[in-house]
Structures are given as structure tokens and as C-alpha cells.
Design an enzyme around this catalytic site. Structure first.
Site, PDB file in Angstrom:
ATOM      1  N   ASP A  61       0.798  -1.228   0.000  1.00 10.56           N
ATOM      2  CA  ASP A  61       0.000   0.000   0.000  1.00 10.56           C
ATOM      3  C   ASP A  61       0.835   1.285   0.000  1.00 10.56           C
ATOM      4  O   ASP A  61       0.288   2.369   0.196  1.00 10.56           O
ATOM      5  CB  ASP A  61      -0.927   0.003   1.246  1.00 10.56           C
ATOM      6  CG  ASP A  61      -2.315   0.516   0.883  1.00 10.56           C
ATOM      7  OD1 ASP A  61      -2.687   0.408  -0.312  1.00 10.56           O
ATOM      8  OD2 ASP A  61      -3.000   1.045   1.770  1.00 10.56           O
ATOM      9  N   LYS A  76       3.549   1.560  -4.889  1.00  5.75           N
ATOM     10  CA  LYS A  76       4.446   1.051  -5.943  1.00  5.75           C
ATOM     11  C   LYS A  76       3.739   1.019  -7.298  1.00  5.75           C
ATOM     12  O   LYS A  76       4.252   1.529  -8.308  1.00  5.75           O
ATOM     13  CB  LYS A  76       4.936  -0.379  -5.592  1.00  5.75           C
ATOM     14  CG  LYS A  76       5.757  -0.455  -4.317  1.00  5.75           C
ATOM     15  CD  LYS A  76       6.182  -1.867  -3.986  1.00  5.75           C
ATOM     16  CE  LYS A  76       5.044  -2.756  -3.502  1.00  5.75           C
ATOM     17  NZ  LYS A  76       4.363  -2.298  -2.274  1.00  5.75           N
TER      18      LYS A  76
HETATM   19  N1  LIG Z   1      -2.546  10.523  -2.003  1.00  7.22           N
HETATM   20  C1  LIG Z   1      -1.807   9.628  -2.631  1.00  7.22           C
HETATM   21  N2  LIG Z   1      -2.229   8.381  -2.701  1.00  7.22           N
HETATM   22  C2  LIG Z   1      -1.469   7.482  -3.341  1.00  7.22           C
HETATM   23  C3  LIG Z   1      -0.237   7.831  -3.907  1.00  7.22           C
HETATM   24  N3  LIG Z   1       0.317   6.710  -4.445  1.00  7.22           N
HETATM   25  C4  LIG Z   1      -0.552   5.717  -4.207  1.00  7.22           C
HETATM   26  N4  LIG Z   1      -1.620   6.183  -3.560  1.00  7.22           N
HETATM   27  C5  LIG Z   1      -2.743   5.359  -3.131  1.00  7.22           C
HETATM   28  O1  LIG Z   1      -2.312   4.382  -2.206  1.00  7.22           O
HETATM   29  C6  LIG Z   1      -3.019   3.182  -2.392  1.00  7.22           C
HETATM   30  C7  LIG Z   1      -2.064   2.036  -2.630  1.00  7.22           C
HETATM   31  O2  LIG Z   1      -1.365   2.282  -3.822  1.00  7.22           O
HETATM   32  P1  LIG Z   1      -0.725   1.102  -4.636  1.00  7.22           P
HETATM   33  O3  LIG Z   1       0.050   1.695  -5.739  1.00  7.22           O
HETATM   34  O4  LIG Z   1      -1.715   0.069  -4.983  1.00  7.22           O
HETATM   35  O5  LIG Z   1       0.237   0.513  -3.546  1.00  7.22           O
HETATM   36  P2  LIG Z   1       1.225  -0.672  -3.716  1.00  7.22           P
HETATM   37  O6  LIG Z   1       2.507  -0.344  -3.041  1.00  7.22           O
HETATM   38  O7  LIG Z   1       1.335  -1.045  -5.147  1.00  7.22           O
HETATM   39  O8  LIG Z   1       0.524  -1.848  -2.902  1.00  7.22           O
HETATM   40  P3  LIG Z   1       0.848  -3.448  -3.014  1.00  7.22           P
HETATM   41  O9  LIG Z   1       1.197  -3.659  -4.410  1.00  7.22           O
HETATM   42  O10 LIG Z   1      -0.385  -4.132  -2.626  1.00  7.22           O
HETATM   43  O11 LIG Z   1       1.957  -3.701  -2.101  1.00  7.22           O
HETATM   44  C8  LIG Z   1      -3.961   3.412  -3.540  1.00  7.22           C
HETATM   45  O12 LIG Z   1      -5.226   3.723  -3.058  1.00  7.22           O
HETATM   46  C9  LIG Z   1      -3.352   4.586  -4.252  1.00  7.22           C
HETATM   47  O13 LIG Z   1      -4.320   5.402  -4.929  1.00  7.22           O
HETATM   48  C10 LIG Z   1       0.199   9.169  -3.795  1.00  7.22           C
HETATM   49  O14 LIG Z   1       1.278   9.560  -4.246  1.00  7.22           O
HETATM   50  N5  LIG Z   1      -0.631  10.046  -3.137  1.00  7.22           N
HETATM   51 MG   LIG Z   2       1.057  -2.767  -6.079  1.00  6.34          MG
END
Ligand SMILES: Nc1nc2c(ncn2[C@@H]2O[C@H](COP(=O)(O)OP(=O)(O)OP(=O)(O)O)[C@@H](O)[C@H]2O)c(=O)[nH]1
Ligand SMILES: [Mg+2]
Length: 648
Positions: free
Chosen positions: A18, A21
């Protein structure tokens, strides 16, 4: 098609669940990696995601997005295994978390040395909190390969910092060199699917070598299966080749989709499987201790296996320490020297540590002698040439470069380079039609001793022979194969032994130097008497008791008589037919008469006809005919013998 001179690199993500990435990769490349329904529903990454990023110089980087959730560490290891540099993603509003640390450890275990930290979600924190977060991160990475790495602050939501991140990636890609594209082609399968009209497509990261359409590849499952590459894609476009550092989709012909599984290896040759590895091991998990034997899961590429780890140079290994271990795999694997692996505990919730394969075909070490440990330590430090030396020392026979490459799952070029570098210790080199042949000094000493004993034994077993042992007899005595590679080594050693006056050469045979090959005149006289007696008996083969009578009269002892008869048979002077002895001149005469008769009698001859012709008993006639069939003088058809085509 591939841009000439462009680099072949893969960028990977890492970081806690979360932390953004996947959102970051979407902002950088426009590609959505969370494509599965379950990922969309749960809002987390479950499977590896693949994208690509085109740099201003035209280079296209492969991008692998990994899941952050602790339940999918095994998937993350598979994705991280082929990457060249990493974006360690940390959300500004939470800072480093458990999987930030675990992913970083895995990167270190896998030997990744390049990367940067990306602080995401900067839109969610105040500037002074952001500065604090950066300080905390600097401290967090201080003891790792990211200690001097760039830290870039971005927001995937607002796009802030994304251009700066792109520039930082360009700079890093310029500084990282592609992996060598020569050597053995290998790819761990991460996905396989059917494409209608095309058959099976598998994808993976090329970790070594190069492959082109129409090349042969092998699926290394329980046993290697040969396949043909029909078509290759890279980043969704057809290409003429892929090489180390490329993401690749291979359309393969030869097996059904169901035969391919994640974790299987594709290679351009049928590599040797192993269930035993000697490896260098380090424990990374905090407060962890391994005893002499422990159970674990070994991850290499996208493959994972149950293993038992046997420590070699210590009885106990704790966090932060390194040791040598022999790893017993539950099922065969195709790892090779230098491959990195990650060890997780059996319940799959802790990354214990990992290391590097030293020897993928070791002997089974029941005990842990100091010499073995020293040898492995040397290989771990000095790498390839020590491994090649060890393989030569392990072998019980001379090895060609080709055999060494095959034993070590290396390319011939890689082995040739080591051999030519002159760094092999305790190894003799010989030239042969099969290329360079390598033999350990220990094995050479054994062979020298073997040759001398064989030459001595030969004369004891053949006391009436005036010659020594020849190369064919030596080959048998030394258990060597009839091959140029082995004969060349034998010839070289024979040459040395003759020069050092240990052996004497006599008409292409070898005697001990002090042995002149002379047989005492009395023995020769006895031999001549018995031979002459057999000649005179002709087809009227004498009973052994009759031969013994002659021997007694000539004062030839039983033992000497046995030796004489053995000598006459082994030198072809007499034919032993069960208990009877026939002089070879008799056999020759019978053969000549048989040929003469058959030439004028194309309807063939029965055994009774042959008996009438030569006048021996039926048993001898049968055995003589069998011999003539065997040597190719006659052919048998039912009850009749005919002249063999060659004898005509
Ligand atoms: N406000 C904000 N929210 C973000 C940003 N980057 C990601 N998010 C939010 O954070 C949440 C998780 O983002 P992901 O990109 O799915 O996270 P991840 O690291 O890929 O998660 P996993 O792959 O499950 O480990 C989502 O709801 C995104 O919209 C950012 O730069 N700003
Ligand atoms: Mg992811």
C-alpha cells in the site's frame, strides 16, 4: 525491433504493501500493473506486474512491479530475481515498515547493488514531516547498498517529482551495465498461457545468454524436454532476439500449456539437475539462529523448493553471520555456480537469509573435513577457476572442456576462458582431437602407478610372452574409455615413463624398464614341444590326460603346462574347444578346405558333410563351424552353411 547498442536492463519495485508502488509505475509509464480482478477488488497487488519505460535515448527498460503484502513474498522474490536496479518505495505518511525492511534484505541477498529510494504520497504530509521522513529513511538504509543512493520525493496523485524521478532513473540506467549476453541462455518462467492460433506462450526475465526464433530450448522439469522457439516478443513487440536483462515472451512449440509451470527453467541446453548444493549462506533475519541441520524453503528465480540445510564450517549460525552449507533439495533443481537464492522458514513467514551457490554438483559431505571447508571458502572468494579446479579434482577420469562445461552447467566459452587463463591449480593439460583434456595431478599420479602395475602384472600373467602390455590392454587395466581424450593422456604418461626409464618400449608395447622381454630358453623349449604335439595331433584332438603324459615325459610340471596351454590359446596358436585343444594350423586347414568345397557347391553344406570333409568328431565340427560363422567366413541358413559374401 531492438535498437542497436541499447541497454538491456530491468527496473524493479520494492516496498511495504500500500505504499504506492503500482501507482508510481502507472504515473511513470502509463501502464496499469494491477490487472487481475482479485487485485482490483482487494486493492492490492497479488501477481507480478510488467511494464516498460522508454528513456530519451530510446532504451526501453523492462519494469517489474512486485506485491508488498507479506503473504506474497515468494512472488516478490521471483520478480526481484532478475532485476538490475530497484526503486525502494516508501510512503511519506508511514515511513519504513516491516516489508520495507524484508524487501531490502531480499535485494541484498540477491546481490542487487543499485537503486534509489522513492518517497511517495508526498501530497499527504507537511514539508517538515517530509524532511523528518527522509532523515529516518537515510538512517534506515545506512547499512545497506542504498546508503549513498538518491532519494526522490514524488506524488503519484499530483505528479509532483515524477519528472525528477524520470531523470534520476535515466542517470542510473546510464551507469548500470547490461549483463553479459553470452553464456547459457536461462529464463525462469513466471507466466504461461495459450494464445489461440499460436499455442503456448511463456514469459520470464532472461537471466543469461541470448535466444532467437527457431532456436531449440529445453524445458527443465523432471527431465529436459526439447522445444522450438517460434516467436519472441519483448515489451509487446516482436523481436529477432532477446538476451540477458530482457523481459521476454516466448511462443514455444513442442508441449501443451499444461506442461509449463511457474518456477520451471528454460535453457538452451539440457542442463544437469542437482538435489545437492554447496553454498555460502548468510542469516539476515533478526534474532535468528540455525543449527547444524534445519528445514527451509529455498527460492531461486521464480522457483521454490523444500530443502534441508547442513552447516559445514560451524555448528550454529546467528543473525549477521555467514557460513558454508550443504543444501539438500527435495526435488531436482537446475541451479549453477554463482546463482543467488533466498531462504525462508518452512511456515513461510520469515526470510531467514540466503546466499550464493558455490558448487551445484558437490559430493555428499557426511562429515565436514577441514580440507573441504578450505576448498569451498577458496571458491567462494576466487570463484570460477577454483570451481573448475575442484570439478577436475573430483573426477575419476580425464575431462574435456566440453565435459567440464556440461558438469558445471556452464558454457564452453566460460570454461575455455578459465582453462586458458592458466590459473588452474594442480591440473595437467593435454591436447587431443576432442580439445584440451584436463587431469588433476593426483589422478595423473594414480594413472602413472596404474600403468606401472599393469605392465608388471601383464608379464606375471603372461610369462611366456616376449612382448609387453599394449595400449588397448592398458586402457582396460586403467578403466579408461576408448576415446582420443583418454588415449592422449595415456600416451603422454607412457612417453614420460619411458623417458624416465621406468618403462621400456618394445614394438608398441610396454615392459618394466628392467624387464628385457626375454623368456628363459627352457620354458621356450617346453612351449615348442607342446605346440608341436598339438600340431601333429591335427583333428584327432588329444585328451588333456594325453597332453599331460607328454608333459610328464618332458619334465613339464602341471602348473607350467597350464601356463603353456593358456599362452597358446591367448596368442591364437591354439583354439580351445571345450576341453580339447586344436592347433591353429589345423583350424586354418579346415577353413581352407571348407571354402574350397563351398565355392564349387553353391547349394551349401550340412554339418555331416563338413565332418566327412575333415574327419573330426561331431562336437568339434559344430564348434569349428560356429567359429567360422562368427569370424564371417560362413553364414548359416537352417541346417546349411554357405560361403559368406565377404569370403567369396
Ligand atoms: N494521495 C496519494 N495516494 C497514493 C499515492 N500513491 C498511491 N496512492 C494510493 O495508495 C493506495 C495504494 O497504492 P498502490 O500503488 O496500490 O500501492 P502498492 O505499493 O502497489 O501496494 P501493493 O502492491 O499491494 O503492495 C492506492 O489507493 C493509491 O491510490 C500518492 O502519491 N498520493
Ligand atoms: Mg502494487
Amino acid at each position: 525491433m531492438t535498437t542497436p547498442g541499447s541497454k538491456h536492463l530491468i527496473l524493479g519495485t520494492a516496498g511495504h504493501v500500500d505504499h504506492g508502488k503500482t501507482a508510481l509505475i502507472r504515473a511513470l509509464t502509463g501502464i496499469e500493473c494491477d490487472t487481475h480482478r482479485e487485485e482490483k477488488e482487494r486493492g492490492i497487488t497479488i501477481h507480478l506486474g510488467f511494464a516498460h519505460l522508454t528513456l530519451t535515448n530510446g532504451t526501453r527498460l523492462g519494469v517489474i512491479d512486485v506485491p508488498g503484502h507479506r503473504d506474497f513474498i515468494h512472488t516478490m522474490v521471483g520478480g526481484a530475481s532478475g532485476i538490475d536496479f530497484v526503486l525502494l518505495v516508501i510512503a511519506a505518511d508511514s515511513g519504513p515498515m516491516p516489508q520495507t525492511r524484508e524487501h531490502l534484505q531480499i535485494m541484498e541477498i540477491l546481490g542487487i547493488t543499485k537503486g534509489m529510494v522513492v518517497i511517495t504520497k508526498t501530497d499527504l504530509v507537511e514539508p517538515d514531516l517530509l524532511d523528518l521522513c527522509e532523515l529516518e529513511i537515510r538512517e534506515f538504509v545506512a547499512a545497506t547498498f542504498l546508503r549513498d543512493a538518491p532519494v526522490v520525493k514524488v506524488s503519484a496523485k499530483t505528479g509532483a517529482g515524477i519528472p525528477e524521478l524520470r531523470t534520476a532513473i535515466e542517470t542510473m540506467a546510464g551507469a548500470v551495465s547490461s549483463r553479459p549476453a553470452d553464456g547459457v541462455f536461462r529464463l525462469y518462467i513466471d507466466r504461461s498461457f495459450s494464445v489461440s492460433g499460436f499455442g503456448t506462450v511463456v514469459t520470464g526475465t532472461v537471466i543469461g545468454g541470448t535466444i532467437r526464433p527457431e532456436d531449440t530450448v529445453y524445458l527443465l522439469a523432471d527431465k529436459p524436454t526439447e522445444l522450438r522457439v517460434r516467436r519472441i516478443e519483448r515489451h509487446g513487440a516482436e523481436v529477432a532476439e532477446v538476451q540477458a536483462g530482457d523481459r521476454a515472451s516466448l511462443n514455444l512449440v513442442g508441449l501443451d500449456k499444461s506442461a509449463f509451470q511457474r518456477g520451471m527453467l528454460l535453457a538452451d541446453r539440457p542442463l544437469k539437475a542437482t538435489t545437492l548444493l554447496d553454498a555460502a549462506l548468510t542469516i539476515h533475519a533478526p534474532k535468528t539462529e540455525l543449527g547444524i541441520w534445519s528445514q527451509a524453503i529455498l527460492h531461486a528465480g521464480t522457483d521454490e523448493k523444500q530443502v534441508r540445510v547442513h552447516l559445514l564450517n560451524t555448528n550454529r549460525l546467528v543473525t549477521g553471520e555467514a557460513a558454508l552449507a550443504q543444501i539438500h533439495l527435495a526435488t531436482p533443481s537446475y541451479l549453477q555456480h554463482g546463482d543467488r537464492f533466498v531462504l525462508r522458514n518452512s511456515s513461510c513467514d520469515i526470510t531467514i537469509g540466503g546466499g550464493e551457490v558455490i558448487d551445484a554438483a558437490p559430493l555428499h559431505h557426511r562429515r565436514r573435513p577441514q580440507r573441504l571447508v578450505a576448498e569451498l571458502e577458496l571458491i567462494a572468494r576466487n570463484k570460477l577457476h577454483e570451481l573448475v579446479s575442484l570439478e577436475i579434482r573430483k573426477a575419476q577420469k580425464p575431462l574435456t572442456v566440453a565435459e567440464l562445461a556440461e558438469n558445471l552447467n556452464l558454457s564452453r566459452d566460460a570454461v575455455t576462458k578459465v582453462v586458458d587463463s592458466g590459473t588452474l591449480r594442480g591440473v595437467g593439460h593435454f591436447d587431443s582431437k576432442e580439445g584440451t583434456v584436463l587431469v588433476s595431478q593426483v589422478m595423473l599420479d594414480t594413472l602413472r602407478q596404474g600403468i606401472l602395475s599393469a605392465a608388471r602384472d601383464y608379464r606375471i600373467a603372461h610369462p611366456l610372452t616376449t612382448r609387453g602390455i599394449d595400449i588397448n590392454e592398458l586402457r582396460g587395466a586403467l578403466h579408461l574409455e576408448k576415446r582420443a581424450a583418454h588415449d592422449e593422456v595415456m600416451r603422454a604418461l607412457l612417453g614420460q615413463l619411458v623417458e624416465k626409464q621406468k618403462l621400456r618400449e618394445l614394438d608398441k608395447t610396454y615392459l618394466m624398464f628392467e624387464d628385457s622381454g626375454v623368456v628363459d630358453p627352457k620354458s621356450l623349449k617346453h612351449l615348442a614341444i607342446i605346440e608341436e604335439y598339438l600340431r601333429q595331433c591335427g583333428m584327432q584332438t588329444p585328451l588333456l590326460s594325453q597332453i599331460k603324459l607328454i608333459a610328464e615325459r618332458e619334465r613339464i610340471g602341471d602348473k607350467e603346462l597350464r601356463m603353456i596351454l593358456h599362452h597358446l590359446v591367448s596368442t591364437g596358436k591354439a583354439l580351445k574347444v571345450e576341453e580339447d585343444y586344436l592347433h591353429h594350423s589345423v583350424v586354418d586347414a579346415c577353413r581352407a578346405r571348407l571354402i574350397e568345397k563351398l565355392q564349387t557347391q553353391p547349394t551349401g553344406m550340412k554339418v555331416s558333410d563338413f565332418r566327412d570333409l575333415i574327419g573330426g568328431n561331431r562336437k568339434i565340427c559344430l564348434l569349428l563351424l560356429a567359429r567360422f560363422d562368427e569370424e564371417g567366413t560362413t553364414v548359416r541358413n537352417g541346417d546349411y552353411r554357405f560361403l559368406a559374401p565377404a569370403a567369396k
